[in-house]
Design an enzyme around this catalytic site. Structure first.
Site, PDB file in Angstrom:
ATOM      1  N   TYR A 178      81.077  95.664 -31.826  1.00 20.99           N
ATOM      2  CA  TYR A 178      80.294  96.652 -31.753  1.00 20.99           C
ATOM      3  C   TYR A 178      80.560  97.894 -30.899  1.00 20.99           C
ATOM      4  O   TYR A 178      81.485  97.545 -30.439  1.00 20.99           O
ATOM      5  CB  TYR A 178      79.149  96.982 -30.802  1.00 20.99           C
ATOM      6  CG  TYR A 178      77.542  97.927 -30.265  1.00 20.99           C
ATOM      7  CD1 TYR A 178      77.634  98.730 -31.181  1.00 20.99           C
ATOM      8  CD2 TYR A 178      77.928  97.877 -29.034  1.00 20.99           C
ATOM      9  CE1 TYR A 178      76.968  99.874 -31.290  1.00 20.99           C
ATOM     10  CE2 TYR A 178      77.078  98.945 -28.752  1.00 20.99           C
ATOM     11  CZ  TYR A 178      76.958 100.016 -29.286  1.00 20.99           C
ATOM     12  OH  TYR A 178      75.733 101.464 -29.714  1.00 20.99           O
ATOM     13  N   ASP A 224      77.977  87.019 -28.559  1.00 22.74           N
ATOM     14  CA  ASP A 224      77.239  87.703 -29.180  1.00 22.74           C
ATOM     15  C   ASP A 224      75.821  87.707 -30.250  1.00 22.74           C
ATOM     16  O   ASP A 224      76.792  87.281 -31.409  1.00 22.74           O
ATOM     17  CB  ASP A 224      77.318  89.443 -28.911  1.00 22.74           C
ATOM     18  CG  ASP A 224      76.467  90.439 -28.682  1.00 22.74           C
ATOM     19  OD1 ASP A 224      75.857  90.068 -29.240  1.00 22.74           O
ATOM     20  OD2 ASP A 224      77.027  92.177 -28.665  1.00 22.74           O
ATOM     21  N   LYS A 257      67.230  95.359 -29.412  1.00 19.01           N
ATOM     22  CA  LYS A 257      67.531  95.567 -30.646  1.00 19.01           C
ATOM     23  C   LYS A 257      65.586  94.737 -31.538  1.00 19.01           C
ATOM     24  O   LYS A 257      64.652  94.412 -30.901  1.00 19.01           O
ATOM     25  CB  LYS A 257      68.680  94.379 -31.259  1.00 19.01           C
ATOM     26  CG  LYS A 257      70.226  95.051 -30.833  1.00 19.01           C
ATOM     27  CD  LYS A 257      69.324  96.936 -31.444  1.00 19.01           C
ATOM     28  CE  LYS A 257      70.676  98.017 -31.300  1.00 19.01           C
ATOM     29  NZ  LYS A 257      70.730  98.388 -30.253  1.00 19.01           N
ATOM     30  N   ARG A 290      66.369  94.392  -6.880  1.00 16.05           N
ATOM     31  CA  ARG A 290      67.406  94.340  -7.496  1.00 16.05           C
ATOM     32  C   ARG A 290      67.906  93.001  -6.946  1.00 16.05           C
ATOM     33  O   ARG A 290      68.753  92.511  -7.903  1.00 16.05           O
ATOM     34  CB  ARG A 290      68.602  95.236  -6.390  1.00 16.05           C
ATOM     35  CG  ARG A 290      69.442  95.512  -7.523  1.00 16.05           C
ATOM     36  CD  ARG A 290      70.903  96.289  -6.841  1.00 16.05           C
ATOM     37  NE  ARG A 290      70.084  96.979  -5.579  1.00 16.05           N
ATOM     38  CZ  ARG A 290      70.755  95.542  -4.670  1.00 16.05           C
ATOM     39  NH1 ARG A 290      71.831  94.264  -5.359  1.00 16.05           N
ATOM     40  NH2 ARG A 290      70.791  95.959  -3.255  1.00 16.05           N
TER      41      ARG A 290
END
Ligand code: LCS
Length: 398
Positions: free
Chosen positions: A116, A188, A213, A63
């Site tokens: 988005y 973004d 993407k 982590r």
């Protein structure tokens, strides 16, 4: 095991293939191993304490960091011309880390009015619960942005090109205005990818990505990334992602790194296909309008030529007969798949008003240009003639 620093003069095609290569392979392996381990052993108690205190470099617990994830972080940081990158479980985790990790109660956030859908919903619906005020502006025009910046926001969050309307923001001008106002600019860059646009080069402070993407490119894995230059922002973002557990898994990182290696080949094809399909649709009698940054009649075509190194693989258009016509088109396609998401080797089509952006109230949607007739096409790497034939036969049904 650290990632190999790439040579300074390598071009983006080479960097996509080699950035993030591991420096010290164990068996001379060419592909980085998947370090499928949750924890890392210490030689002695003293060494363990030194790793925790940061006196000694090395991995502790996945982590907090993992070599396979680190290889992907180095690759994306290098492609974006950043100094660092932090991986996240998804694009939304990356965006949430920036917003929740950097904003405080009482802060104002200025955001592009076209984002988005879920990014818009987090900003409009979740941040106010923590006393953070959102202000949405049309960032394709510097006037409204400049006016909003007079209210001294902490942060400006934009997409360029926007999902799904394909509007652009002049990143260099926006970052100049943001700096004067003392605000951070976050872009973004999912639609363009670093292959076609590097916001940090235009002085943005942070870049966020949905790696789900085109950077991965095969519609088979989720992922997100935050990239920057300022070491203080790194500390805050890394701490937030590590503490909240929104981290990337090593197997996920390996798959995305595998996809990233063919970024240049995929984007050269998909971008060329997209421009040709945009021209084909624009000339088609059943099509009312088309928006793609590579078309000379895109209102910001000149900005696209200056700011982008390629026009991207996304486009949107409206067919005559509005939503009804769009539905007939989407229902008759045989090759182009009716699905949300984008940036894969296969072409995908969807209807934002009833799908990805259904969570944005109708009035706000329409104000920013997400009209009911808009269909969005993510262009893949298939043969151009097959894509064109498919659109032709489906348009003929309208
Ligand atoms: N940013 C942009 C510009 C996006 O298009 C998406 C996802 C995200 C962030 C979020 O990334 P994720 O958490 O899904 O990795 N966009 C999608 C779309 O337009 N259709 O389906 C997903």
């Amino acid at each position: 095991m650290a990632a190999n620093p790439p040579e300074k003069n390598w071009r983006k095609e080479t960097l996509a293939i080699h950035a993030g290569d591991l420096k010290d392979p164990v068996f001379g392996e060419v592909s980085p191993p998947i370090f499928q381990t949750s924890t890392f052993s210490f030689a002695t108690a003293e060494a363990g304490a030194a790793r925790f205190s940061g006196e000694e470099p090395g991995y502790v617990y996945t982590r907090m960091g993992n070599p396979t994830v680190n290889a992907l972080e180095t690759a994306v940081a290098t492609l974006e011309s950043g100094a660092w990158a932090v991986a996240a479980s998804t694009g939304m985790a990356a965006i949430s880390a920036v917003l929740f990790g950097l904003l405080n109660r009482g802060d104002l956030l200025v955001a592009g009015d076209c984002l988005y859908g879920p990014s818009h919903v987090v900003i409009a619906g979740e941040l106010p619960r923590f006393g953070i005020e959102p202000l949405f502006v049309d960032a394709s025009d510097l006037g409204p942005l400049e006016k909003a910046l007079r209210r001294r926001p902490r942060l400006v969050f934009l997409e360029t090109p926007t999902n799904p309307t394909m509007k652009l923001t002049d990143i260099a001008a926006a970052s100049r205005l943001a700096k004067q106002a003392g605000a951070l600019l976050v872009v973004d860059n999912t639609f363009a990818t670093p292959y076609s646009q590097r916001p940090l080069k235009w002085e943005a402070d942070l870049v966020v990505h949905s790696l789900t993407k085109a950077l991965n490119g095969h519609s088979d894995v989720l992922g997100g990334m935050i990239v920057g230059r300022d070491p203080n922002l790194y500390k805050r973002i890394k701490r937030f992602i590590t503490l909240t557990g929104a981290v990337m898994d090593p197997h996920q990182a390996w798959l995305i790194l595998r996809g990233l290696r063919t970024l240049a080949l995929r984007l050269e094809r998909s971008q060329a296909n997209a421009l040709e399909l945009a021209r084909f649709l624009e000339a088609h009698p059943k099509v009312a309008w088309v928006r793609h940054p590579g078309l000379p009649d895109h209102p910001q075509h000149q900005l696209a030529q200056r700011q982008m190194e390629g026009f991207g693989f996304m486009l949107c258009f409206g067919v005559k007969n509005g939503l009804e016509g769009g539905r007939v088109l989407m229902n008759h396609l045989r090759l182009i798949t009716l699905a949300v998401s984008l940036g894969g080797v296969e072409s995908l089509i969807q209807h934002p008003a009833s799908m990805t952006h259904a969570g944005v109230p109708r009035q706000e949607r329409e104000q920013t240009g997400i009209t009911d007739d808009l269909v969005r096409l993510s262009v893949g790497c298939e043969a151009l003639a097959d894509l064109q034939d498919d659109l032709e036969q489906a348009l003929a049904q309208i």
